[in-house]
Design an enzyme around this catalytic site. Structure first.
Site, PDB file in Angstrom:
ATOM      1  N   ASP A  13      30.758  37.944 -11.868  1.00 55.25           N
ATOM      2  CA  ASP A  13      29.617  38.392 -11.067  1.00 55.25           C
ATOM      3  C   ASP A  13      28.781  39.322 -11.942  1.00 55.25           C
ATOM      4  O   ASP A  13      29.232  39.755 -13.013  1.00 55.25           O
ATOM      5  CB  ASP A  13      30.114  39.139  -9.818  1.00 55.25           C
ATOM      6  CG  ASP A  13      28.982  39.638  -8.927  1.00 55.25           C
ATOM      7  OD1 ASP A  13      28.012  38.889  -8.705  1.00 55.25           O
ATOM      8  OD2 ASP A  13      29.052  40.795  -8.453  1.00 55.25           O
ATOM      9  N   SER A  14      27.604  39.677 -11.448  1.00 53.48           N
ATOM     10  CA  SER A  14      26.786  40.673 -12.157  1.00 53.48           C
ATOM     11  C   SER A  14      27.479  42.031 -12.151  1.00 53.48           C
ATOM     12  O   SER A  14      27.189  42.874 -12.991  1.00 53.48           O
ATOM     13  CB  SER A  14      25.439  40.816 -11.450  1.00 53.48           C
ATOM     14  OG  SER A  14      25.653  41.224 -10.111  1.00 53.48           O
ATOM     15  N   TYR A  45      21.340  41.255 -10.969  1.00 53.89           N
ATOM     16  CA  TYR A  45      20.789  39.974 -11.415  1.00 53.89           C
ATOM     17  C   TYR A  45      19.616  39.543 -10.522  1.00 53.89           C
ATOM     18  O   TYR A  45      18.738  38.793 -10.953  1.00 53.89           O
ATOM     19  CB  TYR A  45      21.860  38.868 -11.305  1.00 53.89           C
ATOM     20  CG  TYR A  45      22.828  38.730 -12.462  1.00 53.89           C
ATOM     21  CD1 TYR A  45      22.816  39.595 -13.554  1.00 53.89           C
ATOM     22  CD2 TYR A  45      23.777  37.695 -12.446  1.00 53.89           C
ATOM     23  CE1 TYR A  45      23.728  39.440 -14.599  1.00 53.89           C
ATOM     24  CE2 TYR A  45      24.684  37.526 -13.487  1.00 53.89           C
ATOM     25  CZ  TYR A  45      24.662  38.397 -14.564  1.00 53.89           C
ATOM     26  OH  TYR A  45      25.559  38.232 -15.591  1.00 53.89           O
ATOM     27  N   GLY A  46      19.668  39.991  -9.276  1.00 59.92           N
ATOM     28  CA  GLY A  46      18.746  39.462  -8.251  1.00 59.92           C
ATOM     29  C   GLY A  46      17.270  39.459  -8.621  1.00 59.92           C
ATOM     30  O   GLY A  46      16.581  38.468  -8.396  1.00 59.92           O
ATOM     31  N   CYS A  76      29.154  34.859  -7.415  1.00 60.77           N
ATOM     32  CA  CYS A  76      27.824  35.464  -7.410  1.00 60.77           C
ATOM     33  C   CYS A  76      26.849  34.398  -6.936  1.00 60.77           C
ATOM     34  O   CYS A  76      26.732  33.349  -7.565  1.00 60.77           O
ATOM     35  CB  CYS A  76      27.482  35.908  -8.829  1.00 60.77           C
ATOM     36  SG  CYS A  76      25.828  36.575  -9.013  1.00 60.77           S
ATOM     37  N   ASN A  77      26.175  34.666  -5.817  1.00 57.14           N
ATOM     38  CA  ASN A  77      25.211  33.683  -5.311  1.00 57.14           C
ATOM     39  C   ASN A  77      24.044  33.513  -6.279  1.00 57.14           C
ATOM     40  O   ASN A  77      23.527  32.408  -6.461  1.00 57.14           O
ATOM     41  CB  ASN A  77      24.654  34.133  -3.961  1.00 57.14           C
ATOM     42  CG  ASN A  77      25.699  34.067  -2.880  1.00 57.14           C
ATOM     43  OD1 ASN A  77      26.570  34.931  -2.796  1.00 57.14           O
ATOM     44  ND2 ASN A  77      25.633  33.048  -2.052  1.00 57.14           N
ATOM     45  N   THR A  78      23.645  34.619  -6.909  1.00 57.23           N
ATOM     46  CA  THR A  78      22.492  34.573  -7.801  1.00 57.23           C
ATOM     47  C   THR A  78      22.804  33.716  -9.032  1.00 57.23           C
ATOM     48  O   THR A  78      22.014  32.854  -9.416  1.00 57.23           O
ATOM     49  CB  THR A  78      22.101  36.009  -8.229  1.00 57.23           C
ATOM     50  OG1 THR A  78      21.968  36.804  -7.052  1.00 57.23           O
ATOM     51  CG2 THR A  78      20.818  36.021  -9.006  1.00 57.23           C
ATOM     52  N   GLU A 155      27.032  49.286  -6.000  1.00 58.75           N
ATOM     53  CA  GLU A 155      27.568  49.541  -7.346  1.00 58.75           C
ATOM     54  C   GLU A 155      27.889  51.022  -7.530  1.00 58.75           C
ATOM     55  O   GLU A 155      28.808  51.374  -8.265  1.00 58.75           O
ATOM     56  CB  GLU A 155      26.557  49.103  -8.414  1.00 58.75           C
ATOM     57  CG  GLU A 155      26.447  47.597  -8.600  1.00 58.75           C
ATOM     58  CD  GLU A 155      27.649  46.985  -9.309  1.00 58.75           C
ATOM     59  OE1 GLU A 155      28.172  47.587 -10.252  1.00 58.75           O
ATOM     60  OE2 GLU A 155      28.069  45.878  -8.898  1.00 58.75           O
ATOM     61  N   CYS A 187      25.020  37.272  -0.610  1.00 58.09           N
ATOM     62  CA  CYS A 187      25.228  38.011  -1.863  1.00 58.09           C
ATOM     63  C   CYS A 187      26.626  38.590  -1.775  1.00 58.09           C
ATOM     64  O   CYS A 187      26.996  39.182  -0.742  1.00 58.09           O
ATOM     65  CB  CYS A 187      24.193  39.130  -1.995  1.00 58.09           C
ATOM     66  SG  CYS A 187      24.557  40.285  -3.336  1.00 58.09           S
ATOM     67  N   THR A 188      27.403  38.427  -2.834  1.00 56.71           N
ATOM     68  CA  THR A 188      28.821  38.822  -2.751  1.00 56.71           C
ATOM     69  C   THR A 188      29.015  40.339  -2.698  1.00 56.71           C
ATOM     70  O   THR A 188      30.104  40.806  -2.400  1.00 56.71           O
ATOM     71  CB  THR A 188      29.618  38.228  -3.926  1.00 56.71           C
ATOM     72  OG1 THR A 188      28.972  38.591  -5.158  1.00 56.71           O
ATOM     73  CG2 THR A 188      29.705  36.725  -3.819  1.00 56.71           C
ATOM     74  N   HIS A 189      27.969  41.099  -2.981  1.00 58.96           N
ATOM     75  CA  HIS A 189      28.097  42.556  -2.816  1.00 58.96           C
ATOM     76  C   HIS A 189      28.125  42.954  -1.327  1.00 58.96           C
ATOM     77  O   HIS A 189      28.720  43.976  -0.967  1.00 58.96           O
ATOM     78  CB  HIS A 189      26.907  43.279  -3.467  1.00 58.96           C
ATOM     79  CG  HIS A 189      27.013  43.444  -4.956  1.00 58.96           C
ATOM     80  ND1 HIS A 189      26.759  42.421  -5.834  1.00 58.96           N
ATOM     81  CD2 HIS A 189      27.346  44.529  -5.711  1.00 58.96           C
ATOM     82  CE1 HIS A 189      26.916  42.869  -7.077  1.00 58.96           C
ATOM     83  NE2 HIS A 189      27.274  44.141  -7.031  1.00 58.96           N
TER      84      HIS A 189
HETATM   85  N1  DGL Z   1      26.586  39.690  -6.227  1.00 59.70           N
HETATM   86  C1  DGL Z   1      25.510  38.892  -6.612  1.00 59.70           C
HETATM   87  C2  DGL Z   1      25.149  37.793  -5.686  1.00 59.70           C
HETATM   88  O1  DGL Z   1      26.017  37.286  -5.012  1.00 59.70           O
HETATM   89  C3  DGL Z   1      24.443  39.465  -7.477  1.00 59.70           C
HETATM   90  C4  DGL Z   1      23.668  40.613  -6.967  1.00 59.70           C
HETATM   91  C5  DGL Z   1      22.759  41.142  -8.040  1.00 59.70           C
HETATM   92  O2  DGL Z   1      23.241  41.401  -9.133  1.00 59.70           O
HETATM   93  O3  DGL Z   1      21.571  41.271  -7.767  1.00 59.70           O
HETATM   94  O4  DGL Z   1      24.044  37.367  -5.604  1.00 59.70           O
END
Ligand code: DGL
Length: 279
Positions: A13-14, A45-46, A76-78, A155, A187-189
């Site tokens: 993931d990011s 990453y978004g 990570c979805n992104t 984070e 988003c996994t966060h």
């Molecule tokens: N956790 C990530 C996702 O699922 C990335 C979030 C990010 O870094 O912006 O999209």
């Protein structure tokens, strides 16, 4: 047992978001060893371009392959939106489990016909999102929100404070005003702030976290390839999870217990130009 079965599963993931998926993997596949990469030098990453996230994802995949992983979960979805097709084309020797916003179960569940999706800008831009919407949700009203700043708050370990609440209120209150009854965490966060989301949205709104479904899919792929690890047939090499970060290992170390992840040593990775190396 396939001889590769003793090898670990790679997860990336990011940042710390993929730990929501790692926890589901640990719960459902307790015999597996995991290698987790957090690209915290580049989080979030978004807001980045899909091309840039694709470059990072490709190099992280190379690093994981060098660790001998048998399967890669793009937690990570992104990164999935930016790179999943590309990774499958460039690395045909390994299977990938990717993530897409869980719009399908949401569209099946909703009674009001209004579904909220919380995800990053890059996830909404990717073809994967357009394609799930077209296939499964053309009959529902989708309300999208990118929750600016939320990934940074998570984070930093600020799961409950006022700024985090304000970001979520800004996203969710307009959805409630439009009668939303289902919210997809794209988003996994975001699963790390589910208590706050529930508090704002109320008990009548269903919140969908795709992590358990992703872990089930990883299990199915292992079974299909005869790659499930059988501990009695493997030499036990090291900890259940090896954590790597391209950011600060100390910071990541402090974050793990806040996110209810069993702590372990965190190893340093460094970007040298486009290469990801251990130090
Ligand atoms: N956790 C990530 C996702 O699922 C990335 C979030 C990010 O870094 O912006 O999209």
């Amino acid at each position: 047992m396939n001889e590769k079965a003793c090898q670990p599963i790679g997860v990336f993931d990011s940042g710390a978001g993929g730990l929501s998926v790692l926890k589901a993997l640990r719960a459902q596949l307790p015999d597996e060893k995991l290698v987790y990469v957090a690209d915290q030098a580049h989080v979030p990453y978004g807001p980045r371009s899909l091309a840039e996230v694709r470059r990072f994802s490709e190099e992280i995949t190379r690093f994981l392959l060098a660790q001998g992983v048998k399967l890669i979960v793009v937690a990570c979805n992104t990164a999935s939106a930016a790179a999943l097709h590309h990774l499958r084309a460039v690395f045909p020797q390994i299977s990938f489990v990717g993530m897409e916003p869980a719009v399908k179960p949401a569209a099946e569940y909703t009674h009001t016909g209004v579904v909220g999706v919380l995800a990053t800008p890059a996830t909404f831009q990717g073809e994967l999102f357009a394609s799930v919407v077209e296939r499964f949700a053309s009959h529902v009203t989708l309300l999208k929100h990118t929750c600016p700043g939320l990934v940074d708050q998570i984070e930093a370990g600020h799961l409950q404070d006022d700024p985090t609440r304000r970001i979520l209120e800004e996203a969710i209150q307009p959805m409630l005003a439009q009668n939303v009854d289902t919210i997809v965490l794209g988003c996994t966060h975001y699963p790390f702030v589910i208590p706050l989301i529930r508090d704002i949205a109320g008990p009548q709104v269903r919140v969908i976290d795709p992590a358990p479904a992703v872990a089930r899919q990883a299990g199915r792929l292992l079974d299909a390839q005869n790659l499930r690890r059988v501990p009695s047939q493997c030499v036990d090499a090291g900890p259940a999870v090896r954590f790597f970060t391209s950011g600060s290992p100390e910071k990541m170390q402090r974050l793990l217990p806040l996110l209810s992840v069993q702590p372990g040593p965190v190893e340093q990775l460094c970007w040298q130009g486009d290469r990801l190396i251990t130090v």
